[in-house]
Design a protein around this motif. Sequence first.
Motif, PDB file in Angstrom:
ATOM      1  N   GLN A 149       0.869  -1.273   0.212  1.00 43.32           N
ATOM      2  CA  GLN A 149       0.120  -0.185   0.044  1.00 43.32           C
ATOM      3  C   GLN A 149       0.864   1.222  -0.009  1.00 43.32           C
ATOM      4  OE1 GLN A 149      -3.884   0.198   1.529  1.00 43.32           O
ATOM      5  NE2 GLN A 149      -3.740  -1.887   2.622  1.00 43.32           N
ATOM      6  N   TRP A 150       1.889   1.201   0.593  1.00 42.78           N
ATOM      7  CA  TRP A 150       2.860   2.461   0.924  1.00 42.78           C
ATOM      8  C   TRP A 150       3.483   2.541  -0.539  1.00 42.78           C
ATOM      9  CZ3 TRP A 150       1.736   5.761   3.863  1.00 42.78           C
ATOM     10  CH2 TRP A 150       1.169   5.941   5.135  1.00 42.78           C
ATOM     11  N   GLN A 151       3.714   1.581  -1.050  1.00 41.92           N
ATOM     12  CA  GLN A 151       4.543   1.702  -2.269  1.00 41.92           C
ATOM     13  C   GLN A 151       3.664   2.189  -3.622  1.00 41.92           C
ATOM     14  OE1 GLN A 151       6.003  -2.560  -3.250  1.00 41.92           O
ATOM     15  NE2 GLN A 151       7.973  -2.162  -2.242  1.00 41.92           N
ATOM     16  N   CYS A 152       2.352   1.600  -3.386  1.00 45.52           N
ATOM     17  CA  CYS A 152       1.362   2.110  -4.228  1.00 45.52           C
ATOM     18  C   CYS A 152       1.097   3.668  -3.962  1.00 45.52           C
ATOM     19  CB  CYS A 152       0.107   1.521  -4.069  1.00 45.52           C
ATOM     20  SG  CYS A 152      -1.410   1.945  -5.072  1.00 45.52           S
ATOM     21  N   ALA A 153       1.090   4.015  -2.865  1.00 45.71           N
ATOM     22  CA  ALA A 153       0.799   5.666  -2.499  1.00 45.71           C
ATOM     23  C   ALA A 153       1.889   6.350  -2.821  1.00 45.71           C
ATOM     24  CB  ALA A 153       0.580   5.570  -1.155  1.00 45.71           C
ATOM     25  N   ALA A 154       3.291   5.820  -2.738  1.00 41.83           N
ATOM     26  CA  ALA A 154       4.219   6.642  -3.307  1.00 41.83           C
ATOM     27  C   ALA A 154       4.418   6.927  -4.557  1.00 41.83           C
ATOM     28  CB  ALA A 154       5.653   5.732  -3.041  1.00 41.83           C
ATOM     29  N   LEU A 155       4.036   5.829  -5.668  1.00 40.08           N
ATOM     30  CA  LEU A 155       3.912   5.950  -7.163  1.00 40.08           C
ATOM     31  C   LEU A 155       2.849   6.946  -7.527  1.00 40.08           C
ATOM     32  CD1 LEU A 155       4.708   3.513  -9.855  1.00 40.08           C
ATOM     33  CD2 LEU A 155       2.534   4.805  -9.908  1.00 40.08           C
TER      34      LEU A 155
END
Length: 313
Positions: free
Chosen positions: A105-111
Amino acid sequence: MASAMLNSTIAGLNTALIGLNTTTNYQTVFEELSKSNVHLNYAERLWASWYIWMGNDVLATGVMSFIMHEIVYFGRSIPWMIIDALPYFNKYKLQNQKVPTWKEQWQCAALVLLSHCTVELPQIWLFHPIATYFNMDYGVPFPPAWKIAMHITVFFICEDAWHYWFHRALHYGPLYRNIHKLHHTYSAPFGLAAEYASPIEAMLLGFGIVGIPIVWVSVTGELHLLTMYIWIILRLFQAIDAHSGYDFPWSLRHILPFWAGADHHDLHHERFIGNYASSFRWWDYCLDTEAGADASKKRREKKLAEIRSKKAQ
């Protein structure tokens, strides 16, 4: 007329503020405007004060648009992140064997945030001059509620059609591999993944959200920026909820059978084909592109019935 009213309000208020120092804050502008514009409601005075305080309409619209988008997008996604972390809600999850990790979820949020700042931000800054060129109103007073509701209904219907056809096209081999595949990184979607997409896809499908209202106002001459904001907020809610992966007994699709909902889009991510529409079910139903076991069963039964009919002739 409304824009002219705002401009005259700005001119009058600026004159009233000449005696104030250069550190005049937003609260002071609001108070000064309120004294001489009692015919405006509270929200209209807040709106006009913002444009007056900023002193630059393009900057005022750009800052407000970007902040609104980020607050709504991430603000609506956070509750789904919390729900994903609570085992109690697992019974409502459509693919309950695939719960996204915090890392995913955090990787997705960053992108997504990177995309917002690099792809969408320039478009947001260009929005005001383009919108005003086509006579979109951003003044006060605001339009009546019935007109706002009518415009938003039209936008939902038109955007759904745009989304269906272009989304379906993006599942064509080369287009899928080079553009749309990124969005299908997660076969079990979650709220934050609603705008997890390539820049080309973001602009192509995003035209349905921003471009359709621009076309509407260029033809009809009637659209207010506030209506545009409400429409975008509702569409963001729809997109995030459709990617949430949860179907509750109180979900909107149980009240409005033609509403797509999370179950409709979750099947699209799980099967990678079918259920191309964004908000409604009628395009997939009428064009026989529904996804899922039930739809496949109906198609098989229809083919068998056709074969039996041919043999009987």
